[in-house]
Scaffold this motif. Structure first.
Motif, PDB file in Angstrom:
ATOM      1  N   ARG A   1       3.578  -3.983 -12.467  1.00 19.69           N
ATOM      2  CA  ARG A   1       4.741  -3.212 -12.032  1.00 19.69           C
ATOM      3  C   ARG A   1       5.946  -4.142 -11.966  1.00 19.69           C
ATOM      4  O   ARG A   1       5.852  -5.242 -11.439  1.00 19.69           O
ATOM      5  CB  ARG A   1       4.496  -2.629 -10.642  1.00 19.69           C
ATOM      6  CG  ARG A   1       3.412  -1.601 -10.565  1.00 19.69           C
ATOM      7  CD  ARG A   1       3.131  -1.282  -9.084  1.00 19.69           C
ATOM      8  NE  ARG A   1       2.094  -0.301  -8.930  1.00 19.69           N
ATOM      9  CZ  ARG A   1       0.790  -0.575  -8.857  1.00 19.69           C
ATOM     10  NH1 ARG A   1       0.369  -1.829  -8.929  1.00 19.69           N
ATOM     11  NH2 ARG A   1      -0.086   0.390  -8.708  1.00 19.69           N
TER      12      ARG A   1
ATOM     13  N   ARG B   1       0.835  -1.204   0.000  1.00 19.83           N
ATOM     14  CA  ARG B   1       0.000   0.000   0.000  1.00 19.83           C
ATOM     15  C   ARG B   1       0.871   1.255   0.000  1.00 19.83           C
ATOM     16  O   ARG B   1       0.614   2.216  -0.732  1.00 19.83           O
ATOM     17  CB  ARG B   1      -0.923  -0.022   1.210  1.00 19.83           C
ATOM     18  CG  ARG B   1      -1.846   1.160   1.275  1.00 19.83           C
ATOM     19  CD  ARG B   1      -2.790   1.034   2.447  1.00 19.83           C
ATOM     20  NE  ARG B   1      -3.666   2.186   2.497  1.00 19.83           N
ATOM     21  CZ  ARG B   1      -4.158   2.684   3.592  1.00 19.83           C
ATOM     22  NH1 ARG B   1      -3.884   2.129   4.753  1.00 19.83           N
ATOM     23  NH2 ARG B   1      -4.929   3.739   3.561  1.00 19.83           N
TER      24      ARG B   1
ATOM     25  N   THR C   1       6.129  13.942   0.903  1.00 23.11           N
ATOM     26  CA  THR C   1       6.442  13.382  -0.412  1.00 23.11           C
ATOM     27  C   THR C   1       6.642  14.461  -1.473  1.00 23.11           C
ATOM     28  O   THR C   1       7.421  14.261  -2.399  1.00 23.11           O
ATOM     29  CB  THR C   1       5.362  12.386  -0.865  1.00 23.11           C
ATOM     30  OG1 THR C   1       4.078  12.998  -0.809  1.00 23.11           O
ATOM     31  CG2 THR C   1       5.387  11.124  -0.025  1.00 23.11           C
TER      32      THR C   1
ATOM     33  N   ARG D   1       9.984  14.446  -3.587  1.00 25.51           N
ATOM     34  CA  ARG D   1       9.965  14.415  -5.051  1.00 25.51           C
ATOM     35  C   ARG D   1      10.912  15.467  -5.627  1.00 25.51           C
ATOM     36  O   ARG D   1      11.633  15.224  -6.583  1.00 25.51           O
ATOM     37  CB  ARG D   1       8.539  14.621  -5.573  1.00 25.51           C
ATOM     38  CG  ARG D   1       8.415  14.481  -7.078  1.00 25.51           C
ATOM     39  CD  ARG D   1       6.979  14.533  -7.587  1.00 25.51           C
ATOM     40  NE  ARG D   1       6.201  15.640  -7.091  1.00 25.51           N
ATOM     41  CZ  ARG D   1       5.231  15.551  -6.172  1.00 25.51           C
ATOM     42  NH1 ARG D   1       4.896  14.396  -5.651  1.00 25.51           N
ATOM     43  NH2 ARG D   1       4.572  16.622  -5.776  1.00 25.51           N
TER      44      ARG D   1
ATOM     45  N   ARG E   1       2.419   1.777  -3.372  1.00 26.00           N
ATOM     46  CA  ARG E   1       1.466   2.369  -4.322  1.00 26.00           C
ATOM     47  C   ARG E   1       1.317   3.873  -4.053  1.00 26.00           C
ATOM     48  O   ARG E   1       1.200   4.668  -4.985  1.00 26.00           O
ATOM     49  CB  ARG E   1       0.116   1.667  -4.228  1.00 26.00           C
ATOM     50  CG  ARG E   1       0.106   0.299  -4.855  1.00 26.00           C
ATOM     51  CD  ARG E   1      -1.297  -0.318  -4.858  1.00 26.00           C
ATOM     52  NE  ARG E   1      -1.207  -1.744  -5.003  1.00 26.00           N
ATOM     53  CZ  ARG E   1      -1.192  -2.629  -4.009  1.00 26.00           C
ATOM     54  NH1 ARG E   1      -1.311  -2.222  -2.756  1.00 26.00           N
ATOM     55  NH2 ARG E   1      -1.092  -3.914  -4.256  1.00 26.00           N
ATOM     56  N   HIS E   2       1.322   4.241  -2.773  1.00 25.48           N
ATOM     57  CA  HIS E   2       1.249   5.666  -2.416  1.00 25.48           C
ATOM     58  C   HIS E   2       2.475   6.401  -2.958  1.00 25.48           C
ATOM     59  O   HIS E   2       2.349   7.500  -3.529  1.00 25.48           O
ATOM     60  CB  HIS E   2       1.150   5.829  -0.902  1.00 25.48           C
ATOM     61  CG  HIS E   2       1.198   7.246  -0.450  1.00 25.48           C
ATOM     62  ND1 HIS E   2       0.175   8.145  -0.664  1.00 25.48           N
ATOM     63  CD2 HIS E   2       2.174   7.945   0.180  1.00 25.48           C
ATOM     64  CE1 HIS E   2       0.510   9.325  -0.183  1.00 25.48           C
ATOM     65  NE2 HIS E   2       1.720   9.237   0.340  1.00 25.48           N
ATOM     66  N   TYR E   3       3.657   5.820  -2.795  1.00 27.49           N
ATOM     67  CA  TYR E   3       4.872   6.441  -3.326  1.00 27.49           C
ATOM     68  C   TYR E   3       4.754   6.621  -4.832  1.00 27.49           C
ATOM     69  O   TYR E   3       5.184   7.637  -5.384  1.00 27.49           O
ATOM     70  CB  TYR E   3       6.109   5.598  -3.021  1.00 27.49           C
ATOM     71  CG  TYR E   3       6.458   5.420  -1.565  1.00 27.49           C
ATOM     72  CD1 TYR E   3       5.897   6.214  -0.562  1.00 27.49           C
ATOM     73  CD2 TYR E   3       7.360   4.449  -1.171  1.00 27.49           C
ATOM     74  CE1 TYR E   3       6.229   6.037   0.763  1.00 27.49           C
ATOM     75  CE2 TYR E   3       7.704   4.265   0.156  1.00 27.49           C
ATOM     76  CZ  TYR E   3       7.133   5.060   1.121  1.00 27.49           C
ATOM     77  OH  TYR E   3       7.476   4.882   2.441  1.00 27.49           O
ATOM     78  N   GLU E   4       4.162   5.636  -5.486  1.00 29.45           N
ATOM     79  CA  GLU E   4       3.980   5.736  -6.933  1.00 29.45           C
ATOM     80  C   GLU E   4       3.000   6.859  -7.278  1.00 29.45           C
ATOM     81  O   GLU E   4       3.252   7.651  -8.181  1.00 29.45           O
ATOM     82  CB  GLU E   4       3.476   4.405  -7.490  1.00 29.45           C
ATOM     83  CG  GLU E   4       3.353   4.404  -8.990  1.00 29.45           C
ATOM     84  CD  GLU E   4       2.868   3.073  -9.544  1.00 29.45           C
ATOM     85  OE1 GLU E   4       2.485   3.074 -10.732  1.00 29.45           O
ATOM     86  OE2 GLU E   4       2.849   2.066  -8.819  1.00 29.45           O
ATOM     87  N   GLU E   5       1.893   6.942  -6.531  1.00 29.13           N
ATOM     88  CA  GLU E   5       0.919   8.010  -6.768  1.00 29.13           C
ATOM     89  C   GLU E   5       1.554   9.382  -6.578  1.00 29.13           C
ATOM     90  O   GLU E   5       1.216  10.332  -7.274  1.00 29.13           O
ATOM     91  CB  GLU E   5      -0.274   7.870  -5.816  1.00 29.13           C
ATOM     92  CG  GLU E   5      -1.182   6.708  -6.120  1.00 29.13           C
ATOM     93  CD  GLU E   5      -2.183   6.450  -4.997  1.00 29.13           C
ATOM     94  OE1 GLU E   5      -2.240   7.238  -4.024  1.00 29.13           O
ATOM     95  OE2 GLU E   5      -2.898   5.439  -5.097  1.00 29.13           O
ATOM     96  N   GLN E   6       2.476   9.479  -5.629  1.00 31.73           N
ATOM     97  CA  GLN E   6       3.143  10.751  -5.336  1.00 31.73           C
ATOM     98  C   GLN E   6       4.341  10.988  -6.249  1.00 31.73           C
ATOM     99  O   GLN E   6       5.055  11.981  -6.104  1.00 31.73           O
ATOM    100  CB  GLN E   6       3.584  10.788  -3.872  1.00 31.73           C
ATOM    101  CG  GLN E   6       2.438  10.688  -2.891  1.00 31.73           C
ATOM    102  CD  GLN E   6       1.423  11.791  -3.089  1.00 31.73           C
ATOM    103  OE1 GLN E   6       1.779  12.965  -3.136  1.00 31.73           O
ATOM    104  NE2 GLN E   6       0.161  11.430  -3.207  1.00 31.73           N
ATOM    105  N   GLU E   7       4.597  10.048  -7.141  1.00 31.14           N
ATOM    106  CA  GLU E   7       5.669  10.149  -8.133  1.00 31.14           C
ATOM    107  C   GLU E   7       7.061  10.199  -7.528  1.00 31.14           C
ATOM    108  O   GLU E   7       7.979  10.808  -8.086  1.00 31.14           O
ATOM    109  CB  GLU E   7       5.435  11.329  -9.072  1.00 31.14           C
ATOM    110  CG  GLU E   7       4.137  11.218  -9.847  1.00 31.14           C
ATOM    111  CD  GLU E   7       3.842  12.442 -10.699  1.00 31.14           C
ATOM    112  OE1 GLU E   7       4.612  13.425 -10.653  1.00 31.14           O
ATOM    113  OE2 GLU E   7       2.836  12.396 -11.415  1.00 31.14           O
TER     114      GLU E   7
END
Length: 116
Positions: A36, A15, A59, A63, A18-24
């Motif tokens: 992935r 989870r 984040t 980034r 996925r959050h890290y991915e959403e935050q790029e």
């Protein structure tokens, strides 16, 4: 490696990944079928993200400055870009002010407890 394998290797939940991915801040490759695909470099990247989050950075800040982070033989280190240094100093200042506020509240609570 897939997301579950990265989660196990990095000690971070799927989870959170996925959050890290959403935050790029974590950008995995996509394999056939859209799954992935992570590499050993992504394990290091997740460790860097975790270290910066544990230091109080959000984040959005991570980034902006993730390229300043390096992992060497002695662990995680930050190459202090001038902008990152300013962000960290500002965060340290805010934390210092919060510490002072907490000390003052503790003092007032102690005074209330001794008055009763």
């Amino acid at each position: 490696m897939r997301i579950g394998e990265l989660a196990a290797a990095s000690g971070v939940s799927a989870r959170a990944l996925r959050h890290y991915e959403e935050q790029e801040v974590l950008v995995p490759e996509r394999g056939s079928g859209g799954y992935r695909e992570y590499t050993a470099d992504d394990v290091v990247r997740v460790q860097q993200i975790k270290a910066m989050i544990s230091a109080g950075l959000g984040t959005a800040t991570i980034r902006r400055y993730l390229d300043c982070v390096r992992s060497g033989e002695h662990g995680l280190a930050l190459e202090l870009c001038p902008e990152l240094r300013a962000e960290l100093e500002a965060l340290a200042g805010r934390l210092g002010a919060q510490e002072q506020e907490i000390r003052e509240k503790q003092q007032r609570l102690s005074e209330l407890l001794t008055e009763g």
